[in-house]
Write an enzyme that holds these catalytic residues in place. Structure first.
Site, PDB file in Angstrom:
ATOM      1  N   HIS A  11       0.840  -1.202   0.000  1.00 43.57           N
ATOM      2  CA  HIS A  11       0.000   0.000   0.000  1.00 43.57           C
ATOM      3  C   HIS A  11       0.879   1.259   0.000  1.00 43.57           C
ATOM      4  CE1 HIS A  11      -3.642   2.367   1.181  1.00 43.57           C
ATOM      5  NE2 HIS A  11      -2.723   3.149   1.729  1.00 43.57           N
ATOM      6  N   GLU A  12       1.838   1.303   0.911  1.00 43.50           N
ATOM      7  CA  GLU A  12       2.701   2.487   0.988  1.00 43.50           C
ATOM      8  C   GLU A  12       3.572   2.617  -0.257  1.00 43.50           C
ATOM      9  OE1 GLU A  12       2.218   4.783   3.145  1.00 43.50           O
ATOM     10  OE2 GLU A  12       0.763   3.568   4.242  1.00 43.50           O
ATOM     11  N   HIS A  54       1.768   4.617  -2.839  1.00 48.43           N
ATOM     12  CA  HIS A  54       1.940   6.063  -2.620  1.00 48.43           C
ATOM     13  C   HIS A  54       3.308   6.509  -3.139  1.00 48.43           C
ATOM     14  CE1 HIS A  54      -1.645   6.965  -0.315  1.00 48.43           C
ATOM     15  NE2 HIS A  54      -1.377   6.050   0.595  1.00 48.43           N
TER      16      HIS A  54
END
Length: 330
Positions: free
Chosen positions: A95-96, A99
């Site tokens: 998920h990170e 980003h």
């Protein structure tokens, strides 16, 4: 309001249908003993494969996962790990990385126009990689050998299908950040309705706990035992981040729409994921989203220009309905 209402009306009966199914995916593959350092090493291999450039960033451990960026040449991500369960650490790292990949593929300048478009856009990038890649069946065809190489003694008998079903299990709970993909949107919608009514003067702050508990019981059939596990669990409202929660669901809807068009433009997308070949997908995202920075006035404007239509929650509804009725055989 219209987008969230459509999602709510679709998800409430869908969750009931899934929970009523006699078939329950086995979650045993998630549990065991997993040294943090080995989890971190495996996560690094996977996020580098999907496109995180470690030459221009780093990965560390923290209490709460986050991504920070001072420029396209310095983007740092953190994740958290549990020695008893590997999913949270790996999925959080992916998920990170989503980003971070967005930040690393913006145009390298100090101009504001070359910044990320919005929080909703940013969440769409992390959720695209987390859910439409990292939680896909094809991904686990590729990632299962990596997982077994890291924790061979725990996973000898499990198949890619076992891992795929395990990480997509459904279990309604109190805590938003621990929620599964299917129930998570309702956590967001509960918060959205509450903060909207407070801002509109329709709900007093002192009445938030009761409203929260009532909505959680109505939407997810859970009884909240305390405000600590209820309306006080997040930092957003105490930090006056009103209106932040909706960006998570806007991001989910956008990610599903992007995934639909990505598969349309890249017909062998699933086969690429199954082989661990992610560069074509990453380049597609850069072309459609990353490189534009803030050149469009809104997410709707970007989607209309790049995909041909504004944000349409039906892609998310169709994706999540098909996925979870198939997994749960209902």
């Amino acid at each position: 309001d219209e987008i969230f209402q459509r999602i709510q009306e679709s998800l409430v009966p869908l969750i009931s249908k899934v929970l009523a199914s006699p078939y329950k995916p086995c979650t045993k593959p998630l549990h065991g003993h997993f040294p943090v350092e080995k989890q971190k090493e495996m996560g690094q291999k996977i996020v580098k494969a999907i496109g995180f450039h470690e030459d221009f960033g780093r990965i560390d451990v923290s209490v709460h996962p986050f991504t920070s960026s001072s420029s396209t040449y310095d983007v740092r991500i953190t994740s958290r790990f549990s020695e008893n369960e590997w999913k949270e650490g790996l999925i959080g790292t992916i998920h990170e990385a989503g980003h971070a990949i967005y930040e690393q593929n913006l145009k390298p300048s100090v101009l504001q126009i070359d910044s990320a478009l919005s929080m909703g856009t940013h969440e769409s990038q992390s959720l695209f990689w987390e859910r439409h890649i990292g939680k896909s069946k094809e991904f686990w065809q590729w990632a299962t050998p990596l997982l077994k190489a890291s924790f061979e003694e725990e996973f000898e008998s499990y198949s890619p299908e076992d891992f795929y079903e395990a990480i997509n299990g459904v279990s309604p709970g109190f805590i938003r950040v621990e929620a599964d993909e299917l129930t998570y949107p309702l956590h967001v919608i509960v918060r959205y309705h509450i903060e909207k009514d407070v801002v509109d003067g329709k709900l007093d702050v002192k009445d938030i706990p009761k409203r929260w508990n009532d909505d959680m019981a109505s939407f997810l059939n859970v009884v909240v035992p305390s405000d600590t596990l209820g309306c006080l669990q997040d930092v957003h409202w105490s930090a006056m981040a009103i209106g932040y929660f909706p960006t998570y669901l806007i991001g989910s809807s956008t990610a599903a729409q992007l995934a639909h068009y990505c598969a349309k433009d890249i017909p062998d997308m699933k086969e690429l994921v199954a082989r661990g070949e992610f560069s074509t997908i990453r380049e597609w995202l850069t072309d459609k989203v990353h490189r534009h920075g803030m050149r469009y006035k809104s997410l709707d404007d970007l989607l209309e220009a790049q995909l041909g239509e504004k944000l349409n929650p039906q892609y998310f509804i169709d994706y999540i309905t098909d996925k979870y009725t198939t997994i749960n055989r209902c």
